[in-house]
Design a protein around this motif. Structure first.
Motif, PDB file in Angstrom:
ATOM      1  N   HIS A   1       0.838  -1.195   0.000  1.00  0.00           N
ATOM      2  CA  HIS A   1       0.000   0.000   0.000  1.00  0.00           C
ATOM      3  C   HIS A   1       0.875   1.247   0.000  1.00  0.00           C
ATOM      4  CE1 HIS A   1      -3.649  -2.305   0.596  1.00  0.00           C
ATOM      5  NE2 HIS A   1      -2.934  -3.062   1.394  1.00  0.00           N
ATOM      6  N   GLU A   2       2.149   1.058  -0.244  1.00  0.00           N
ATOM      7  CA  GLU A   2       3.124   2.141  -0.202  1.00  0.00           C
ATOM      8  C   GLU A   2       2.947   3.102  -1.371  1.00  0.00           C
ATOM      9  OE1 GLU A   2       5.733   2.646   2.019  1.00  0.00           O
ATOM     10  OE2 GLU A   2       5.203   0.895   3.223  1.00  0.00           O
ATOM     11  N   ILE A   3       3.008   4.397  -1.072  1.00  0.00           N
ATOM     12  CA  ILE A   3       3.022   5.412  -2.119  1.00  0.00           C
ATOM     13  C   ILE A   3       4.269   5.166  -2.968  1.00  0.00           C
ATOM     14  CG2 ILE A   3       3.309   7.895  -2.531  1.00  0.00           C
ATOM     15  CD1 ILE A   3       1.600   8.323   0.010  1.00  0.00           C
ATOM     16  N   GLY A   4       4.100   5.200  -4.267  1.00  0.00           N
ATOM     17  CA  GLY A   4       5.198   4.912  -5.178  1.00  0.00           C
ATOM     18  C   GLY A   4       5.043   3.578  -5.891  1.00  0.00           C
ATOM     19  N   HIS A   5       4.109   2.756  -5.425  1.00  0.00           N
ATOM     20  CA  HIS A   5       3.817   1.477  -6.073  1.00  0.00           C
ATOM     21  C   HIS A   5       2.539   1.626  -6.889  1.00  0.00           C
ATOM     22  CE1 HIS A   5       6.772  -1.157  -4.077  1.00  0.00           C
ATOM     23  NE2 HIS A   5       6.680  -0.249  -3.115  1.00  0.00           N
ATOM     24  N   GLY A   6       2.578   1.183  -8.119  1.00  0.00           N
ATOM     25  CA  GLY A   6       1.439   1.333  -9.021  1.00  0.00           C
ATOM     26  C   GLY A   6       0.172   0.681  -8.520  1.00  0.00           C
TER      27      GLY A   6
ATOM     28  N   VAL B   1      -5.531   0.670  -6.185  1.00  0.00           N
ATOM     29  CA  VAL B   1      -6.371   0.383  -5.014  1.00  0.00           C
ATOM     30  C   VAL B   1      -6.985   1.680  -4.497  1.00  0.00           C
ATOM     31  CG1 VAL B   1      -6.376  -0.436  -2.618  1.00  0.00           C
ATOM     32  CG2 VAL B   1      -5.144  -1.722  -4.368  1.00  0.00           C
ATOM     33  N   ASP B   2      -6.203   2.746  -4.428  1.00  0.00           N
ATOM     34  CA  ASP B   2      -6.703   4.034  -3.957  1.00  0.00           C
ATOM     35  C   ASP B   2      -7.822   4.551  -4.861  1.00  0.00           C
ATOM     36  OD1 ASP B   2      -6.585   6.369  -2.187  1.00  0.00           O
ATOM     37  OD2 ASP B   2      -5.715   7.410  -3.910  1.00  0.00           O
TER      38      ASP B   2
ATOM     39  N   PHE C   1      -1.029   5.161   1.212  1.00  0.00           N
ATOM     40  CA  PHE C   1      -2.154   6.005   0.847  1.00  0.00           C
ATOM     41  C   PHE C   1      -3.122   6.072   2.031  1.00  0.00           C
ATOM     42  CE2 PHE C   1      -0.657   5.157  -3.391  1.00  0.00           C
ATOM     43  CZ  PHE C   1      -0.955   6.334  -4.066  1.00  0.00           C
ATOM     44  N   GLY C   2      -3.917   7.145   2.082  1.00  0.00           N
ATOM     45  CA  GLY C   2      -4.888   7.316   3.160  1.00  0.00           C
ATOM     46  C   GLY C   2      -6.178   6.553   2.956  1.00  0.00           C
ATOM     47  N   TYR C   3      -6.505   6.224   1.703  1.00  0.00           N
ATOM     48  CA  TYR C   3      -7.741   5.512   1.373  1.00  0.00           C
ATOM     49  C   TYR C   3      -8.944   6.194   2.033  1.00  0.00           C
ATOM     50  CZ  TYR C   3      -4.473   1.902  -0.139  1.00  0.00           C
ATOM     51  OH  TYR C   3      -3.457   1.217  -0.755  1.00  0.00           O
ATOM     52  N   ASP C   4      -9.127   7.474   1.716  1.00  0.00           N
ATOM     53  CA  ASP C   4     -10.209   8.274   2.298  1.00  0.00           C
ATOM     54  C   ASP C   4     -11.560   7.609   2.103  1.00  0.00           C
ATOM     55  OD1 ASP C   4      -8.350  10.149   3.027  1.00  0.00           O
ATOM     56  OD2 ASP C   4      -8.750  11.460   1.313  1.00  0.00           O
ATOM     57  N   GLY C   5     -12.350   7.600   3.172  1.00  0.00           N
ATOM     58  CA  GLY C   5     -13.688   7.031   3.139  1.00  0.00           C
ATOM     59  C   GLY C   5     -13.717   5.523   3.310  1.00  0.00           C
ATOM     60  N   CYS C   6     -12.554   4.919   3.492  1.00  0.00           N
ATOM     61  CA  CYS C   6     -12.451   3.464   3.618  1.00  0.00           C
ATOM     62  C   CYS C   6     -11.884   3.101   4.985  1.00  0.00           C
ATOM     63  CB  CYS C   6     -11.522   2.905   2.544  1.00  0.00           C
ATOM     64  SG  CYS C   6     -12.022   3.356   0.877  1.00  0.00           S
TER      65      CYS C   6
ATOM     66  N   CYS D   1     -17.813  -9.053  -1.604  1.00  0.00           N
ATOM     67  CA  CYS D   1     -16.906  -9.115  -2.743  1.00  0.00           C
ATOM     68  C   CYS D   1     -15.485  -8.793  -2.296  1.00  0.00           C
ATOM     69  CB  CYS D   1     -17.361  -8.112  -3.800  1.00  0.00           C
ATOM     70  SG  CYS D   1     -16.285  -8.036  -5.244  1.00  0.00           S
ATOM     71  N   ILE D   2     -14.531  -9.558  -2.797  1.00  0.00           N
ATOM     72  CA  ILE D   2     -13.115  -9.311  -2.496  1.00  0.00           C
ATOM     73  C   ILE D   2     -12.388  -9.088  -3.814  1.00  0.00           C
ATOM     74  CG2 ILE D   2     -10.967 -10.298  -1.596  1.00  0.00           C
ATOM     75  CD1 ILE D   2     -12.737 -11.987   0.298  1.00  0.00           C
ATOM     76  N   VAL D   3     -11.635  -8.014  -3.884  1.00  0.00           N
ATOM     77  CA  VAL D   3     -10.798  -7.735  -5.049  1.00  0.00           C
ATOM     78  C   VAL D   3      -9.353  -7.855  -4.581  1.00  0.00           C
ATOM     79  CG1 VAL D   3     -10.155  -6.051  -6.805  1.00  0.00           C
ATOM     80  CG2 VAL D   3     -12.525  -6.174  -6.007  1.00  0.00           C
ATOM     81  N   ALA D   4      -8.656  -8.869  -5.078  1.00  0.00           N
ATOM     82  CA  ALA D   4      -7.255  -9.101  -4.708  1.00  0.00           C
ATOM     83  C   ALA D   4      -6.366  -8.585  -5.812  1.00  0.00           C
ATOM     84  CB  ALA D   4      -7.015 -10.583  -4.459  1.00  0.00           C
ATOM     85  N   HIS D   5      -5.567  -7.580  -5.497  1.00  0.00           N
ATOM     86  CA  HIS D   5      -4.717  -6.945  -6.504  1.00  0.00           C
ATOM     87  C   HIS D   5      -3.334  -7.558  -6.602  1.00  0.00           C
ATOM     88  CE1 HIS D   5      -7.254  -3.621  -7.756  1.00  0.00           C
ATOM     89  NE2 HIS D   5      -7.739  -3.653  -6.532  1.00  0.00           N
TER      90      HIS D   5
END
Length: 78
Positions: free
Chosen positions: A6-11, A16-17, A41-46, A68-72
């Protein structure tokens, strides 16, 4: 949404954001799961959930009635 990063800098974290904000903006309850990073990322609203492996993710999904699960991403086996 599940991801091992979930690191900033990873596509994948960007995707996900974007997806999680979109769904949260349409009144879905969105949980973003995976290990914690130092600069995420902060993932606002999540709701950010610390999950370490697929078993923890499955248990969390059942306990929270997740539809539902979305696995990235996934972690490779050693």
């Amino acid at each position: 949404m599940l991801s091992v990063t979930h690191e900033i800098g990873h596509g994948v974290a960007v995707v996900v954001d974007i997806m999680s904000r979109y769904l949260a903006g349409r009144n879905f309850d969105v949980f973003v799961g995976g290990p914690r990073g130092r600069n995420e990322f902060g993932y606002d609203g999540c709701e950010r959930v610390r999950l370490h492996d697929p078993r923890e993710a499955a248990i969390f999904a059942v306990e929270n009635d997740i539809d539902c699960i979305v696995a990235h991403t996934h972690r490779s086996s050693p």
